[in-house]
Design a protein around this motif. Structure first.
Motif, PDB file in Angstrom:
ATOM      1  N   VAL A  18       0.842  -1.176  -0.001  1.00 54.82           N
ATOM      2  CA  VAL A  18       0.043   0.034  -0.081  1.00 54.82           C
ATOM      3  C   VAL A  18       0.867   1.247  -0.119  1.00 54.82           C
ATOM      4  N   ALA A  19       0.117   2.416  -0.298  1.00 53.01           N
ATOM      5  CA  ALA A  19       0.902   3.597  -0.259  1.00 53.01           C
ATOM      6  C   ALA A  19       1.498   4.117   0.917  1.00 53.01           C
ATOM      7  N   VAL A  75      -8.000  -4.522   9.327  1.00 51.16           N
ATOM      8  CA  VAL A  75      -6.870  -4.313   8.694  1.00 51.16           C
ATOM      9  C   VAL A  75      -5.652  -4.338   9.586  1.00 51.16           C
ATOM     10  N   GLN A  76      -4.395  -4.975   9.577  1.00 47.55           N
ATOM     11  CA  GLN A  76      -3.353  -4.630  10.013  1.00 47.55           C
ATOM     12  C   GLN A  76      -2.270  -4.012   9.223  1.00 47.55           C
ATOM     13  N   VAL A  77      -1.462  -2.941   9.640  1.00 43.87           N
ATOM     14  CA  VAL A  77      -0.455  -2.418   8.786  1.00 43.87           C
ATOM     15  C   VAL A  77       0.865  -2.672   9.475  1.00 43.87           C
ATOM     16  N   ALA A  78       2.006  -2.898   8.357  1.00 48.22           N
ATOM     17  CA  ALA A  78       3.401  -2.983   8.934  1.00 48.22           C
ATOM     18  C   ALA A  78       4.261  -2.237   8.002  1.00 48.22           C
ATOM     19  N   ALA A  83      -0.208  -3.957   3.980  1.00 48.70           N
ATOM     20  CA  ALA A  83      -1.412  -4.295   4.734  1.00 48.70           C
ATOM     21  C   ALA A  83      -1.993  -5.653   4.771  1.00 48.70           C
ATOM     22  N   PHE A  84      -2.433  -6.073   6.014  1.00 47.67           N
ATOM     23  CA  PHE A  84      -2.901  -7.421   6.210  1.00 47.67           C
ATOM     24  C   PHE A  84      -4.195  -7.423   6.276  1.00 47.67           C
ATOM     25  N   VAL A  85      -5.102  -7.764   5.308  1.00 49.25           N
ATOM     26  CA  VAL A  85      -6.525  -7.620   5.479  1.00 49.25           C
ATOM     27  C   VAL A  85      -7.223  -8.814   5.587  1.00 49.25           C
TER      28      VAL A  85
END
Length: 105
Positions: free
Chosen positions: A39-40, A63-66, A88-90
């Motif tokens: 992702v952006a 949603v988890q973002v790393a 992003a882990f959706v």
């Protein structure tokens, strides 16, 4: 679907850059029923959720973002660094599925 209304569709089209197709992403997808996207760098969780729901017509549970730091690499010109990325882990709601082969047609 109310998250889609709060964000412009033009912005949502720029949030998701690409799906991550790797051994680790495949393992996560099978074990935790998640889909991994690149992702952006300035994308928020709400924007990612709205973008996935808009583009793939599925319901997103969470949603988890790393943020991933780019690896340092050595070349004959000295040390360099690969670009930093954001993933992003959706998690999709039960019964929902994204099939990338069908979406490409």
């Amino acid at each position: 679907m109310n998250a889609i209304v709060k964000h412009s569709e033009e912005r949502l089209m720029k949030v998701l850059l690409a799906p991550v197709i790797s051994e680790k992403a495949t393992f996560v997808a099978e074990k935790n029923e998640q889909v991994v996207f690149l992702v952006a760098k300035d994308a928020t969780k709400l924007e990612v959720k709205a973008a996935v729901e808009l583009l793939f017509k599925v319901e997103v549970e969470s949603v988890q973002v790393a943020n991933r730091q780019g690896k340092q690499k050595r070349s004959r010109n000295g040390m360099g660094r690969r670009n930093h990325t954001r993933r992003a882990f959706v998690s999709l709601k039960p019964g929902q599925e994204i099939n990338f082969t069908e979406e490409a047609k």
